[in-house]
Design a protein around this motif. Sequence first.
Motif, PDB file in Angstrom:
ATOM      1  N   THR A 125       0.828  -1.209   0.000  1.00  0.00           N
ATOM      2  CA  THR A 125       0.000   0.000   0.000  1.00  0.00           C
ATOM      3  C   THR A 125       0.858   1.253   0.000  1.00  0.00           C
ATOM      4  OG1 THR A 125      -1.822  -1.099   1.160  1.00  0.00           O
ATOM      5  CG2 THR A 125      -1.751   1.302   1.272  1.00  0.00           C
ATOM      6  N   ILE A 126       1.900   1.275   0.812  1.00  0.00           N
ATOM      7  CA  ILE A 126       2.756   2.459   0.901  1.00  0.00           C
ATOM      8  C   ILE A 126       3.518   2.692  -0.400  1.00  0.00           C
ATOM      9  CG2 ILE A 126       4.718   3.502   2.097  1.00  0.00           C
ATOM     10  CD1 ILE A 126       2.092   3.497   3.674  1.00  0.00           C
ATOM     11  N   MET A 127       3.948   1.608  -1.050  1.00  0.00           N
ATOM     12  CA  MET A 127       4.633   1.753  -2.342  1.00  0.00           C
ATOM     13  C   MET A 127       3.704   2.378  -3.373  1.00  0.00           C
ATOM     14  SD  MET A 127       6.922  -1.748  -2.666  1.00  0.00           S
ATOM     15  CE  MET A 127       7.558  -1.276  -4.275  1.00  0.00           C
ATOM     16  N   ASP A 128       2.445   1.892  -3.417  1.00  0.00           N
ATOM     17  CA  ASP A 128       1.478   2.443  -4.369  1.00  0.00           C
ATOM     18  C   ASP A 128       1.187   3.918  -4.072  1.00  0.00           C
ATOM     19  OD1 ASP A 128       1.325  -0.015  -5.574  1.00  0.00           O
ATOM     20  OD2 ASP A 128      -0.525  -0.629  -4.562  1.00  0.00           O
ATOM     21  N   MET A 129       0.992   4.230  -2.780  1.00  0.00           N
ATOM     22  CA  MET A 129       0.687   5.602  -2.396  1.00  0.00           C
ATOM     23  C   MET A 129       1.863   6.535  -2.660  1.00  0.00           C
ATOM     24  SD  MET A 129      -1.632   5.435   1.039  1.00  0.00           S
ATOM     25  CE  MET A 129      -1.686   7.228   0.997  1.00  0.00           C
ATOM     26  N   SER A 130       3.067   6.022  -2.492  1.00  0.00           N
ATOM     27  CA  SER A 130       4.256   6.841  -2.739  1.00  0.00           C
ATOM     28  C   SER A 130       4.314   7.259  -4.201  1.00  0.00           C
ATOM     29  CB  SER A 130       5.525   6.064  -2.366  1.00  0.00           C
ATOM     30  OG  SER A 130       5.563   5.787  -0.978  1.00  0.00           O
ATOM     31  N   LYS A 131       3.950   6.340  -5.090  1.00  0.00           N
ATOM     32  CA  LYS A 131       3.926   6.672  -6.521  1.00  0.00           C
ATOM     33  C   LYS A 131       2.899   7.759  -6.802  1.00  0.00           C
ATOM     34  CE  LYS A 131       5.383   2.010  -7.911  1.00  0.00           C
ATOM     35  NZ  LYS A 131       4.956   0.738  -8.558  1.00  0.00           N
ATOM     36  N   GLU A 132       1.735   7.645  -6.139  1.00  0.00           N
ATOM     37  CA  GLU A 132       0.689   8.653  -6.323  1.00  0.00           C
ATOM     38  C   GLU A 132       1.147  10.014  -5.799  1.00  0.00           C
ATOM     39  OE1 GLU A 132      -2.906   7.269  -4.532  1.00  0.00           O
ATOM     40  OE2 GLU A 132      -2.851   5.352  -5.581  1.00  0.00           O
ATOM     41  N   MET A 133       1.835  10.000  -4.656  1.00  0.00           N
ATOM     42  CA  MET A 133       2.312  11.260  -4.080  1.00  0.00           C
ATOM     43  C   MET A 133       3.383  11.902  -4.954  1.00  0.00           C
ATOM     44  SD  MET A 133       2.491  10.468   0.020  1.00  0.00           S
ATOM     45  CE  MET A 133       0.989  10.167   0.975  1.00  0.00           C
ATOM     46  N   GLU A 141      11.119  11.086  -5.432  1.00  0.00           N
ATOM     47  CA  GLU A 141      11.269   9.634  -5.461  1.00  0.00           C
ATOM     48  C   GLU A 141      12.055   9.167  -4.241  1.00  0.00           C
ATOM     49  OE1 GLU A 141      12.922   6.101  -8.416  1.00  0.00           O
ATOM     50  OE2 GLU A 141      13.115   8.208  -8.969  1.00  0.00           O
ATOM     51  N   MET A 142      11.545   8.118  -3.613  1.00  0.00           N
ATOM     52  CA  MET A 142      12.212   7.600  -2.415  1.00  0.00           C
ATOM     53  C   MET A 142      13.351   6.675  -2.803  1.00  0.00           C
ATOM     54  SD  MET A 142       9.349   6.654   0.433  1.00  0.00           S
ATOM     55  CE  MET A 142       8.655   5.354  -0.572  1.00  0.00           C
ATOM     56  N   ILE A 143      14.434   6.806  -2.068  1.00  0.00           N
ATOM     57  CA  ILE A 143      15.533   5.845  -2.173  1.00  0.00           C
ATOM     58  C   ILE A 143      15.714   5.298  -0.782  1.00  0.00           C
ATOM     59  CG2 ILE A 143      17.935   5.460  -2.804  1.00  0.00           C
ATOM     60  CD1 ILE A 143      17.794   7.946  -4.549  1.00  0.00           C
ATOM     61  N   ALA A 144      14.962   4.234  -0.482  1.00  0.00           N
ATOM     62  CA  ALA A 144      14.932   3.711   0.889  1.00  0.00           C
ATOM     63  C   ALA A 144      15.579   2.343   0.952  1.00  0.00           C
ATOM     64  CB  ALA A 144      13.488   3.625   1.385  1.00  0.00           C
ATOM     65  N   ASP A 145      16.384   2.155   1.956  1.00  0.00           N
ATOM     66  CA  ASP A 145      16.975   0.845   2.214  1.00  0.00           C
ATOM     67  C   ASP A 145      16.017   0.091   3.117  1.00  0.00           C
ATOM     68  OD1 ASP A 145      18.480  -1.375   2.651  1.00  0.00           O
ATOM     69  OD2 ASP A 145      19.968  -0.395   3.936  1.00  0.00           O
ATOM     70  N   THR A 146      15.276  -0.860   2.523  1.00  0.00           N
ATOM     71  CA  THR A 146      14.266  -1.589   3.290  1.00  0.00           C
ATOM     72  C   THR A 146      14.826  -2.835   3.952  1.00  0.00           C
ATOM     73  OG1 THR A 146      13.585  -2.826   1.324  1.00  0.00           O
ATOM     74  CG2 THR A 146      12.426  -0.769   1.782  1.00  0.00           C
ATOM     75  N   MET A 147      16.108  -3.077   3.736  1.00  0.00           N
ATOM     76  CA  MET A 147      16.716  -4.268   4.336  1.00  0.00           C
ATOM     77  C   MET A 147      17.207  -3.941   5.731  1.00  0.00           C
ATOM     78  SD  MET A 147      16.344  -6.541   2.059  1.00  0.00           S
ATOM     79  CE  MET A 147      17.423  -7.841   2.654  1.00  0.00           C
ATOM     80  N   GLU A 148      16.728  -4.696   6.697  1.00  0.00           N
ATOM     81  CA  GLU A 148      17.156  -4.510   8.075  1.00  0.00           C
ATOM     82  C   GLU A 148      18.350  -5.414   8.374  1.00  0.00           C
ATOM     83  OE1 GLU A 148      15.976  -2.352  10.136  1.00  0.00           O
ATOM     84  OE2 GLU A 148      14.335  -1.649   8.863  1.00  0.00           O
ATOM     85  N   SER A 149      19.246  -4.918   9.177  1.00  0.00           N
ATOM     86  CA  SER A 149      20.413  -5.714   9.547  1.00  0.00           C
ATOM     87  C   SER A 149      20.016  -6.900  10.403  1.00  0.00           C
ATOM     88  CB  SER A 149      21.412  -4.844  10.308  1.00  0.00           C
ATOM     89  OG  SER A 149      22.476  -5.622  10.805  1.00  0.00           O
TER      90      SER A 149
END
Length: 222
Positions: A125-133, A141-149
């Motif tokens: 949902t957040i990925m879709d909404m981010s595109k809309e925003m 455009e977000m450049i987010a590191d979604t990988m947790e250590s």
Amino acid sequence: MSLFGTKKKDPRDAVREMQSRIRKENRGLDRSIRNIQNGIEKNKTELKKLAKSGNQGAATIIAKEIINAQKSVSRLYAAQAQMNSVIMNLNHQVSLIRMAGTLQKSTEVMQLMSNLIKVPELQKTIMDMSKEMMKAGIMEEMIADTMESTFESEADNELAAKEIDNILYDLTSGAMGEAPAAGSEPLPSAAETLPQPSATAVSDAESDDLDDMRARLEALKG
């Protein structure tokens, strides 16, 4: 009205749709939290039964499950607080539209969305909404590191062992686990370590929506 007779969509409507989707996801997290909390209570009951039978190994496994569940609840509470902050920022965008007739980029919204995209329950949902925003011009455009250590230090392992000992000691009235060392502060529960969602944020957001609806009705009457 455009050249071909189709009315251009009011950017405020797009913002309201985003807010509605966020509230829907928030309600979904409420259900998830309740389910996890119910599971925690069942595990606590099971752990007490295991303590009476002296099954230390099984009790330790249940204690770990309780700790992980408590941390999941904290994570979801934190996500709800951030979602409410997004709603409040979108309310600000509505105000900007009223004054300037256009949306503006918000670094705060971008940061909040970058955090929320790391929550597995919300990721799609957040990925879709981010595109809309991004299309609406609210954020870059977000450049987010979604990988947790996944690296665990010896200190992390030691803390986890203390948490397990505390859970066992508290829930079995001292039959298992170890009491906290004298003079040490008790470990906070997972629910205490992160903020819970603000009811004021949601209330203010809904109030703003009602104001918009009244304004639109007045415009129609005119």
